[in-house]
Design a protein around this motif. Structure first.
Motif, PDB file in Angstrom:
ATOM      1  N   VAL A 281      20.188 -17.781 -22.104  1.00 17.60           N
ATOM      2  CA  VAL A 281      19.197 -16.526 -23.252  1.00 17.60           C
ATOM      3  C   VAL A 281      19.482 -15.659 -24.738  1.00 17.60           C
ATOM      4  CG1 VAL A 281      18.391 -14.283 -22.989  1.00 17.60           C
ATOM      5  CG2 VAL A 281      19.023 -15.028 -20.914  1.00 17.60           C
TER       6      VAL A 281
ATOM      7  N   GLU B 252      16.782 -20.659 -23.893  1.00 14.04           N
ATOM      8  CA  GLU B 252      15.223 -19.099 -24.014  1.00 14.04           C
ATOM      9  C   GLU B 252      15.601 -18.595 -24.740  1.00 14.04           C
ATOM     10  OE1 GLU B 252      15.594 -17.023 -20.343  1.00 14.04           O
ATOM     11  OE2 GLU B 252      14.885 -14.568 -21.045  1.00 14.04           O
TER      12      GLU B 252
ATOM     13  N   THR C  49      14.567 -15.743 -26.903  1.00 12.44           N
ATOM     14  CA  THR C  49      14.196 -14.020 -26.683  1.00 12.44           C
ATOM     15  C   THR C  49      13.275 -13.769 -27.983  1.00 12.44           C
ATOM     16  OG1 THR C  49      16.086 -13.128 -27.742  1.00 12.44           O
ATOM     17  CG2 THR C  49      15.689 -13.306 -25.157  1.00 12.44           C
TER      18      THR C  49
ATOM     19  N   GLY D 207      11.222 -15.687 -24.403  1.00 14.17           N
ATOM     20  CA  GLY D 207      11.656 -15.182 -23.927  1.00 14.17           C
ATOM     21  C   GLY D 207      11.737 -14.004 -24.157  1.00 14.17           C
TER      22      GLY D 207
ATOM     23  N   PRO E 154      10.498 -10.180 -18.550  1.00 15.78           N
ATOM     24  CA  PRO E 154      11.688  -9.272 -17.989  1.00 15.78           C
ATOM     25  C   PRO E 154      10.337  -8.561 -17.106  1.00 15.78           C
ATOM     26  CG  PRO E 154      10.701  -8.488 -20.404  1.00 15.78           C
ATOM     27  CD  PRO E 154      10.143  -9.671 -20.612  1.00 15.78           C
TER      28      PRO E 154
ATOM     29  N   PHE F 231      15.562  -9.660 -12.407  1.00 14.15           N
ATOM     30  CA  PHE F 231      15.793  -8.666 -13.425  1.00 14.15           C
ATOM     31  C   PHE F 231      15.932  -6.837 -13.346  1.00 14.15           C
ATOM     32  CE2 PHE F 231      15.075  -6.631 -17.902  1.00 14.15           C
ATOM     33  CZ  PHE F 231      16.587  -7.291 -18.739  1.00 14.15           C
TER      34      PHE F 231
ATOM     35  N   THR G 150      19.481 -13.039 -14.270  1.00 19.65           N
ATOM     36  CA  THR G 150      19.494 -12.212 -15.226  1.00 19.65           C
ATOM     37  C   THR G 150      20.152 -11.212 -15.270  1.00 19.65           C
ATOM     38  OG1 THR G 150      18.015 -14.233 -15.456  1.00 19.65           O
ATOM     39  CG2 THR G 150      18.620 -12.941 -17.321  1.00 19.65           C
TER      40      THR G 150
ATOM     41  N   GLY H 220      23.307  -9.172 -16.764  1.00 21.16           N
ATOM     42  CA  GLY H 220      24.980  -8.891 -16.554  1.00 21.16           C
ATOM     43  C   GLY H 220      25.774  -9.955 -15.714  1.00 21.16           C
ATOM     44  N   VAL H 221      24.564 -11.417 -15.462  1.00 21.78           N
ATOM     45  CA  VAL H 221      25.717 -12.396 -15.161  1.00 21.78           C
ATOM     46  C   VAL H 221      26.377 -13.351 -16.219  1.00 21.78           C
ATOM     47  CG1 VAL H 221      24.819 -14.500 -13.813  1.00 21.78           C
ATOM     48  CG2 VAL H 221      23.372 -13.186 -13.860  1.00 21.78           C
TER      49      VAL H 221
ATOM     50  N   GLY I  92      20.775 -16.937 -15.787  1.00 28.40           N
ATOM     51  CA  GLY I  92      19.710 -16.314 -17.040  1.00 28.40           C
ATOM     52  C   GLY I  92      21.278 -16.278 -17.558  1.00 28.40           C
ATOM     53  N   GLY I  93      21.618 -16.128 -18.591  1.00 28.96           N
ATOM     54  CA  GLY I  93      23.033 -15.348 -19.480  1.00 28.96           C
ATOM     55  C   GLY I  93      23.210 -15.831 -20.679  1.00 28.96           C
ATOM     56  N   SER I  94      23.207 -14.425 -21.092  1.00 27.06           N
ATOM     57  CA  SER I  94      23.754 -14.883 -22.965  1.00 27.06           C
ATOM     58  C   SER I  94      24.814 -14.878 -23.078  1.00 27.06           C
ATOM     59  CB  SER I  94      23.244 -13.561 -23.135  1.00 27.06           C
ATOM     60  OG  SER I  94      24.619 -12.003 -23.309  1.00 27.06           O
TER      61      SER I  94
END
Ligand SMILES: O=C(O)C(=O)C[C@H](O)[C@H](O)COP(=O)(O)O
Length: 203
Positions: A16, A41, A43, A67, A89, A130, A156, A158-159, A177-179
């Motif tokens: 993300v 993704e 955003t 996203g 979201p 989410f 997605t 906090g993962v 999903g994750g940043s």
């Protein structure tokens, strides 16, 4: 155009991305793809997001999605930019129907049984859970998903590298999903390493 199931099964993690500077688009995308995470993704949280999408699309092997698609207006913009999938979201009837009509692979956020039921009514079966950790984490998703055997999820929010394997061990979870794989300001080597670690996650 591929479908959302194949996008979710290309790799265990969908990065993300929040990109502030369009000059970072190509190096970040290259590092992620080289590390083994092809689905990106982007955003719509930054003013340059549409330019970032167009730049990333030039990177061989990148499958670029958008996203933070919040409205049908956003959807029109990202479709014009040529995205291959769309993430939101939350799920609204307007956005769900418009994505379906456009035929674009669509991954809307859900947090409750009623939202999943509305999605199923629209012919959707793949959802982003989410915000995953804040909603109660894996125990919550296990309980919510149980009556909906046909539904698949991408948690997605906090993962992390540490928690992803446990999420991925649930049969209804296809990816997370994750940043964390592309932290702000990280250089290409760092992102490539984070991506490779994420791509190697085993449930
Ligand atoms: O912008 C959007 O459309 C979102 O849905 C939010 C992101 O998916 C999460 O904020 C990522 O969560 P972290 O990996 O915890 O940073």
């Amino acid at each position: 155009m591929t479908d959302i199931h194949s996008i979710m099964t290309k790799a265990p993690v969908i990065p993300v991305l929040v990109i502030d500077d369009v000059d970072d688009a190509i190096p970040v995308a290259e590092a992620l793809v080289e590390g083994g995470l092809p689905c990106l993704e982007v955003t719509l949280r930054t003013p340059c997001a549409l330019d970032v999408i167009e730049a990333m699309k030039t990177v061989p092997g990148a499958i670029v999605g958008a996203g933070t698609v919040l409205s049908t207006k956003d959807l029109e913009k990202v479709l014009r930019a040529g995205v291959e999938f769309v993430v939101s979201p939350g799920l609204t009837e307007n956005l769900g129907r418009a994505a379906k009509d456009a035929g674009v692979p669509f991954l809307p956020g859900v947090a409750t049984s009623a939202e999943i039921m509305e999605g199923l009514d629209m012919g959707l079966s793949h959802f982003k859970f989410f915000p995953a950790e804040a909603n109660g984490g894996l125990p919550a998703l296990k309980a919510i998903a149980a009556p909906f055997g046909m539904a698949k999820f991408c948690p997605t929010g906090g993962v992390s590298l540490k928690t992803a394997p446990e999420w991925l061990s649930h049969p209804q979870i296809l990816c997370v999903g994750g940043s964390w794989v592309a932290p702000k300001g990280a250089d290409k080597d760092t992102i490539r390493k984070l991506a490779a670690e994420a791509a190697a996650i085993q449930p």
